[in-house]
Design an enzyme around this catalytic site. Structure first.
Site, PDB file in Angstrom:
ATOM      1  N   LYS A  45       0.840  -1.216   0.000  1.00 18.37           N
ATOM      2  CA  LYS A  45       0.000   0.000   0.000  1.00 18.37           C
ATOM      3  C   LYS A  45       0.870   1.259   0.000  1.00 18.37           C
ATOM      4  O   LYS A  45       0.638   2.176  -0.778  1.00 18.37           O
ATOM      5  CB  LYS A  45      -0.903  -0.023   1.231  1.00 18.37           C
ATOM      6  CG  LYS A  45      -1.464   1.310   1.645  1.00 18.37           C
ATOM      7  CD  LYS A  45      -2.252   1.157   2.925  1.00 18.37           C
ATOM      8  CE  LYS A  45      -2.560   2.427   3.658  1.00 18.37           C
ATOM      9  NZ  LYS A  45      -1.458   3.245   4.089  1.00 18.37           N
ATOM     10  N   ASN A  46       1.871   1.287   0.880  1.00 19.86           N
ATOM     11  CA  ASN A  46       2.645   2.529   1.015  1.00 19.86           C
ATOM     12  C   ASN A  46       3.641   2.741  -0.117  1.00 19.86           C
ATOM     13  O   ASN A  46       4.302   3.768  -0.174  1.00 19.86           O
ATOM     14  CB  ASN A  46       3.364   2.562   2.378  1.00 19.86           C
ATOM     15  CG  ASN A  46       2.374   2.796   3.514  1.00 19.86           C
ATOM     16  OD1 ASN A  46       1.203   3.063   3.261  1.00 19.86           O
ATOM     17  ND2 ASN A  46       2.847   2.687   4.737  1.00 19.86           N
ATOM     18  N   ARG A  81      -4.929  10.362   3.790  1.00 17.16           N
ATOM     19  CA  ARG A  81      -3.842  11.337   3.914  1.00 17.16           C
ATOM     20  C   ARG A  81      -2.924  11.316   2.693  1.00 17.16           C
ATOM     21  O   ARG A  81      -2.396  12.346   2.280  1.00 17.16           O
ATOM     22  CB  ARG A  81      -3.044  11.036   5.182  1.00 17.16           C
ATOM     23  CG  ARG A  81      -1.843  11.940   5.321  1.00 17.16           C
ATOM     24  CD  ARG A  81      -1.210  11.875   6.671  1.00 17.16           C
ATOM     25  NE  ARG A  81       0.092  12.490   6.692  1.00 17.16           N
ATOM     26  CZ  ARG A  81       0.341  13.778   6.884  1.00 17.16           C
ATOM     27  NH1 ARG A  81      -0.672  14.607   7.072  1.00 17.16           N
ATOM     28  NH2 ARG A  81       1.560  14.254   6.890  1.00 17.16           N
ATOM     29  N   CYS A 110      -6.194   8.196   8.670  1.00 13.05           N
ATOM     30  CA  CYS A 110      -6.352   7.610  10.009  1.00 13.05           C
ATOM     31  C   CYS A 110      -6.036   8.637  11.083  1.00 13.05           C
ATOM     32  O   CYS A 110      -5.090   9.408  10.957  1.00 13.05           O
ATOM     33  CB  CYS A 110      -5.395   6.423  10.175  1.00 13.05           C
ATOM     34  SG  CYS A 110      -6.092   4.872   9.644  1.00 13.05           S
ATOM     35  N   ARG A 131      -0.408  14.907  12.431  1.00 12.72           N
ATOM     36  CA  ARG A 131       0.045  14.716  11.053  1.00 12.72           C
ATOM     37  C   ARG A 131       0.012  15.986  10.201  1.00 12.72           C
ATOM     38  O   ARG A 131      -0.706  16.046   9.191  1.00 12.72           O
ATOM     39  CB  ARG A 131      -0.750  13.584  10.379  1.00 12.72           C
ATOM     40  CG  ARG A 131      -0.623  12.286  11.127  1.00 12.72           C
ATOM     41  CD  ARG A 131      -1.309  11.149  10.450  1.00 12.72           C
ATOM     42  NE  ARG A 131      -0.421  10.437   9.557  1.00 12.72           N
ATOM     43  CZ  ARG A 131      -0.756   9.341   8.891  1.00 12.72           C
ATOM     44  NH1 ARG A 131      -1.960   8.850   9.013  1.00 12.72           N
ATOM     45  NH2 ARG A 131       0.096   8.737   8.101  1.00 12.72           N
ATOM     46  N   PRO A 132       0.781  16.983  10.572  1.00 15.54           N
ATOM     47  CA  PRO A 132       0.808  18.195   9.743  1.00 15.54           C
ATOM     48  C   PRO A 132       1.546  17.962   8.431  1.00 15.54           C
ATOM     49  O   PRO A 132       2.063  16.879   8.181  1.00 15.54           O
ATOM     50  CB  PRO A 132       1.556  19.208  10.618  1.00 15.54           C
ATOM     51  CG  PRO A 132       2.363  18.390  11.556  1.00 15.54           C
ATOM     52  CD  PRO A 132       1.684  17.062  11.716  1.00 15.54           C
ATOM     53  N   MET A 133       1.618  19.010   7.600  1.00 14.75           N
ATOM     54  CA  MET A 133       2.240  18.905   6.265  1.00 14.75           C
ATOM     55  C   MET A 133       3.429  19.859   6.133  1.00 14.75           C
ATOM     56  O   MET A 133       3.893  20.110   5.027  1.00 14.75           O
ATOM     57  CB  MET A 133       1.215  19.310   5.201  1.00 14.75           C
ATOM     58  CG  MET A 133       0.094  18.350   4.970  1.00 14.75           C
ATOM     59  SD  MET A 133       0.389  17.296   3.586  1.00 14.75           S
ATOM     60  CE  MET A 133       0.791  18.388   2.248  1.00 14.75           C
ATOM     61  N   ASP A 134       3.875  20.448   7.260  1.00 17.95           N
ATOM     62  CA  ASP A 134       4.876  21.514   7.158  1.00 17.95           C
ATOM     63  C   ASP A 134       6.164  21.073   6.458  1.00 17.95           C
ATOM     64  O   ASP A 134       6.760  21.832   5.698  1.00 17.95           O
ATOM     65  CB  ASP A 134       5.179  22.117   8.546  1.00 17.95           C
ATOM     66  CG  ASP A 134       5.444  21.070   9.607  1.00 17.95           C
ATOM     67  OD1 ASP A 134       4.963  19.927   9.451  1.00 17.95           O
ATOM     68  OD2 ASP A 134       6.122  21.378  10.594  1.00 17.95           O
ATOM     69  N   ASP A 188       3.911   1.173  12.044  1.00 21.99           N
ATOM     70  CA  ASP A 188       2.738   0.481  11.480  1.00 21.99           C
ATOM     71  C   ASP A 188       2.628  -0.973  11.958  1.00 21.99           C
ATOM     72  O   ASP A 188       1.642  -1.652  11.647  1.00 21.99           O
ATOM     73  CB  ASP A 188       2.778   0.504   9.948  1.00 21.99           C
ATOM     74  CG  ASP A 188       2.418   1.873   9.385  1.00 21.99           C
ATOM     75  OD1 ASP A 188       2.051   2.763  10.167  1.00 21.99           O
ATOM     76  OD2 ASP A 188       2.507   2.049   8.157  1.00 21.99           O
ATOM     77  N   ARG A 210      -8.855  -0.244   4.322  1.00 20.31           N
ATOM     78  CA  ARG A 210      -7.994   0.767   3.673  1.00 20.31           C
ATOM     79  C   ARG A 210      -6.629   0.169   3.325  1.00 20.31           C
ATOM     80  O   ARG A 210      -5.989   0.613   2.381  1.00 20.31           O
ATOM     81  CB  ARG A 210      -7.773   1.950   4.622  1.00 20.31           C
ATOM     82  CG  ARG A 210      -8.981   2.826   4.800  1.00 20.31           C
ATOM     83  CD  ARG A 210      -8.613   4.062   5.577  1.00 20.31           C
ATOM     84  NE  ARG A 210      -7.383   4.614   5.016  1.00 20.31           N
ATOM     85  CZ  ARG A 210      -6.581   5.443   5.644  1.00 20.31           C
ATOM     86  NH1 ARG A 210      -6.879   5.846   6.855  1.00 20.31           N
ATOM     87  NH2 ARG A 210      -5.490   5.894   5.075  1.00 20.31           N
TER      88      ARG A 210
HETATM   89  C1  UD1 Z   1       3.800   7.163   6.082  1.00 18.10           C
HETATM   90  C2  UD1 Z   1       2.971   5.907   5.899  1.00 18.10           C
HETATM   91  C3  UD1 Z   1       2.368   5.476   7.221  1.00 18.10           C
HETATM   92  C4  UD1 Z   1       3.455   5.322   8.260  1.00 18.10           C
HETATM   93  C5  UD1 Z   1       4.334   6.565   8.329  1.00 18.10           C
HETATM   94  C6  UD1 Z   1       5.535   6.398   9.249  1.00 18.10           C
HETATM   95  C7  UD1 Z   1       2.188   6.092   3.613  1.00 18.10           C
HETATM   96  C8  UD1 Z   1       1.048   6.302   2.685  1.00 18.10           C
HETATM   97  N1  UD1 Z   1       1.915   6.181   4.927  1.00 18.10           N
HETATM   98  O1  UD1 Z   1       2.918   8.178   6.538  1.00 18.10           O
HETATM   99  O2  UD1 Z   1       1.692   4.235   7.017  1.00 18.10           O
HETATM  100  O3  UD1 Z   1       2.871   5.104   9.521  1.00 18.10           O
HETATM  101  O4  UD1 Z   1       4.818   6.902   7.030  1.00 18.10           O
HETATM  102  O5  UD1 Z   1       6.297   5.315   8.881  1.00 18.10           O
HETATM  103  O6  UD1 Z   1       3.303   5.827   3.195  1.00 18.10           O
HETATM  104  N2  UD1 Z   1       5.229  15.127  10.256  1.00 18.10           N
HETATM  105  C9  UD1 Z   1       5.228  16.477  10.506  1.00 18.10           C
HETATM  106  N3  UD1 Z   1       5.159  17.321   9.435  1.00 18.10           N
HETATM  107  C10 UD1 Z   1       5.108  16.871   8.146  1.00 18.10           C
HETATM  108  C11 UD1 Z   1       5.107  15.479   7.895  1.00 18.10           C
HETATM  109  C12 UD1 Z   1       5.167  14.639   8.978  1.00 18.10           C
HETATM  110  O7  UD1 Z   1       5.286  16.908  11.655  1.00 18.10           O
HETATM  111  O8  UD1 Z   1       5.074  17.696   7.215  1.00 18.10           O
HETATM  112  C13 UD1 Z   1       5.298  14.179  11.397  1.00 18.10           C
HETATM  113  C14 UD1 Z   1       4.041  13.316  11.507  1.00 18.10           C
HETATM  114  O9  UD1 Z   1       3.049  13.980  12.230  1.00 18.10           O
HETATM  115  C15 UD1 Z   1       4.583  12.100  12.214  1.00 18.10           C
HETATM  116  C16 UD1 Z   1       6.006  11.974  11.663  1.00 18.10           C
HETATM  117  O10 UD1 Z   1       6.334  13.256  11.136  1.00 18.10           O
HETATM  118  O11 UD1 Z   1       4.646  12.350  13.588  1.00 18.10           O
HETATM  119  C17 UD1 Z   1       6.171  10.927  10.590  1.00 18.10           C
HETATM  120  O12 UD1 Z   1       5.277  11.152   9.547  1.00 18.10           O
HETATM  121  P1  UD1 Z   1       5.565  10.703   8.033  1.00 18.10           P
HETATM  122  O13 UD1 Z   1       6.834   9.926   7.989  1.00 18.10           O
HETATM  123  O14 UD1 Z   1       5.454  11.908   7.189  1.00 18.10           O
HETATM  124  O15 UD1 Z   1       4.353   9.736   7.764  1.00 18.10           O
HETATM  125  P2  UD1 Z   1       3.393   9.704   6.520  1.00 18.10           P
HETATM  126  O16 UD1 Z   1       4.166   9.955   5.283  1.00 18.10           O
HETATM  127  O17 UD1 Z   1       2.179  10.503   6.783  1.00 18.10           O
END
Ligand code: UD1
Length: 428
Positions: free
Chosen positions: A22-23, A92, A116, A121-124, A308, A400
């Site tokens: 999936k990922n 997401r 989920c 989970r911000p996008m910064d 995960d 999912r």
């Molecule tokens: C991906 C995986 C998810 C997995 C996660 C961590 C996919 C589709 N999903 O999620 O299954 O649990 O990696 O291995 O591949 N963060 C910020 N700002 C950002 C981005 C992230 O603060 O802009 C934080 C998140 O809140 C979290 C951490 O960084 O605490 C890790 O997140 P990230 O590695 O980005 O996970 P995803 O890509 O969302």
């Protein structure tokens, strides 16, 4: 609406094959938006998140067609479509179209993504990375609005090795002018799969899978006609089956995995006393073992223990001998399964980012609710091991990320059925 009904106490036995990841497939599907040529993705798992990503691509003018478990995607006539909020709220990973669209079309408007509920989970990090490539990004009325007059390669250092931010930067930088050096990149195997796909459509990327990735931008992507690309195996699904075998004291061969991606999990399971045989890189056999010993785990970015797999591991530890401490270091809100496991007789206490699990001799069947995708899988595992009947509600979360989970478990002898909930019951 549906639920799983599980009669616990059956040892799993037999062979199971793991689906495509999936990922890996979600970012690769997003990356097809960069390509001028169609491609065929093989080993695509039938998952709700994949269906949502298809809808997202179609909103951007892509043509998608299933051919068995292969997915044909033609993005030659794509455009920067605006996804409806109802779609982005479901997943997401819809945020992964930001990088490709801004790189190919110079503009994108994207509602804030959902997914989920396992933390804020911000996008910064995504936005900062794209801004360093020259995109101008604003937030308005619940939308990200990004514009760029051609991206330019840059030196980028992520504040944290975020998987999604690494993927968005990788995809955008593939079409930027000049070289991008991405430091503190995520090292997950799915990043390597994405980079391999991007290279197969003409990108120039080195270092994927390490913390420094170098991307030489090219002017267009879609180098090959009739490109076929095979998605890597799902290491989280593989880990879930390995732990399903372990929690039932079963004897199961898990096939089509890549054991190199499971090193941290297999090491912990062996430390706990699980008997595991690895015949080759793609096959793991779990053998019947005595009661496992409690061991501690800390979730970390790859190659550390995957967040995960944390809920499923916690389910396993509820039946272990002794006290185990599971520390969650990636997502701040990822212990919701603890309450549900307690309903089944588990002894789990949450103290901040740690769960203290005192192993019990047996779990009892109960009615529980999946709070999110992997937590739902953990409850299924607990139900398979518990005495009596368990009902797992809200399995739409599980759908999912797992393709035919109950069917695969049933082939292994698990007593689990998907049952439709009558509308009048569902409304109560
Ligand atoms: C991906 C995986 C998810 C997995 C996660 C961590 C996919 C589709 N999903 O999620 O299954 O649990 O990696 O291995 O591949 N963060 C910020 N700002 C950002 C981005 C992230 O603060 O802009 C934080 C998140 O809140 C979290 C951490 O960084 O605490 C890790 O997140 P990230 O590695 O980005 O996970 P995803 O890509 O969302």
């Amino acid at each position: 609406m549906e639920r799983f009904v599980i009669q616990g106490g059956k040892r799993l036995k037999g062979e199971v094959s793991v689906s495509g990841a999936k990922n890996a497939v979600l970012p690769i599907m997003a990356a097809t938006l960069l390509s001028q040529e169609p491609c065929l993705l093989e080993n695509v798992p039938l998952l709700n998140d994949v269906f949502v990503m298809i809808q997202a691509l179609e909103q951007c003018g892509a043509k998608c067609k299933w051919e068995g478990d292969s997915l044909y995607i033609d993005t030659s006539a794509a455009y920067p479509g605006v996804l409806p909020e109802v779609l982005t709220k479901k997943m997401r990973a819809s945020n992964l179209i930001l990088g490709p669209l801004v790189a190919r079309f110079g503009e994108v408007s994207l509602p804030f993504p959902g997914g989920c509920n396992i933390g804020s989970r911000p996008m910064d990090y995504h936005l900062k990375g794209l801004e360093q490539l020259g995109a101008v990004i604003g937030e308005k009325n619940g939308f990200f609005e990004a514009k760029a007059r051609g991206l330019t390669g840059s030196e980028i250092c992520l504040d944290f090795p975020s998987v999604g931010a690494t993927e968005n930067v990788l995809m955008a930088a593939a079409l930027a002018k000049g070289e991008t050096v991405l430091q503190n990149a995520a090292r997950e195997p799915e990043i390597i799969d994405l980079a391999n796909f991007l290279c197969s459509i003409g990108a120039k990327i080195t270092g994927a899978g390490t913390d420094v990735v170098v991307i030489q931008g090219v002017s267009s992507l879609g180098a090959k006609k009739n490109l076929t690309y095979r998605i890597m195996p799902d290491r989280i699904e593989a880990g879930t089956f390995i732990m399903a075998a372990a929690i039932t004291g079963g004897d199961v061969v898990v096939k089509d995995v890549d054991t190199e991606d499971l090193v941290a999990l297999l090491a912990k399971l062996k430390e706990a006393g699980l008997r595991i045989a690895q015949y080759d890189r793609n096959t793991v056999r779990v053998k019947p073992s005595d009661r496992l010993r409690a061991v501690d785990v800390r979730t970390m970015p790859y190659p550390g223990f995957a967040t995960d797999l944390q809920p499923q591991f916690m389910a396993l530890m509820t039946l272990s001998l002794g006290t185990s401490i599971v520390s969650e270091n990636i997502f701040e809100n990822r212990f919701k399964h603890a309450d549900e496991l307690r309903r089944m007789g588990a002894n789990v206490k949450i103290i901040g980012r740690a769960a203290v699990i005192n192993g019990v001799e047996g779990l009892c069947g109960a009615n529980v609710e999946a709070p999110d995708l992997r937590a739902g899988a953990a409850l299924v595992l607990a139900g398979l091991a518990a005495e009596g009947q368990s009902i797992v509600e809200k399995i739409e979360y599980i759908d999912r990320g797992y393709s035919f989970l109950e069917k695969k478990l049933a082939v292994l002898g698990g007593d689990i059925a998907r049952v439709a909930i009558m509308p009048e019951v569902a409304n109560k």
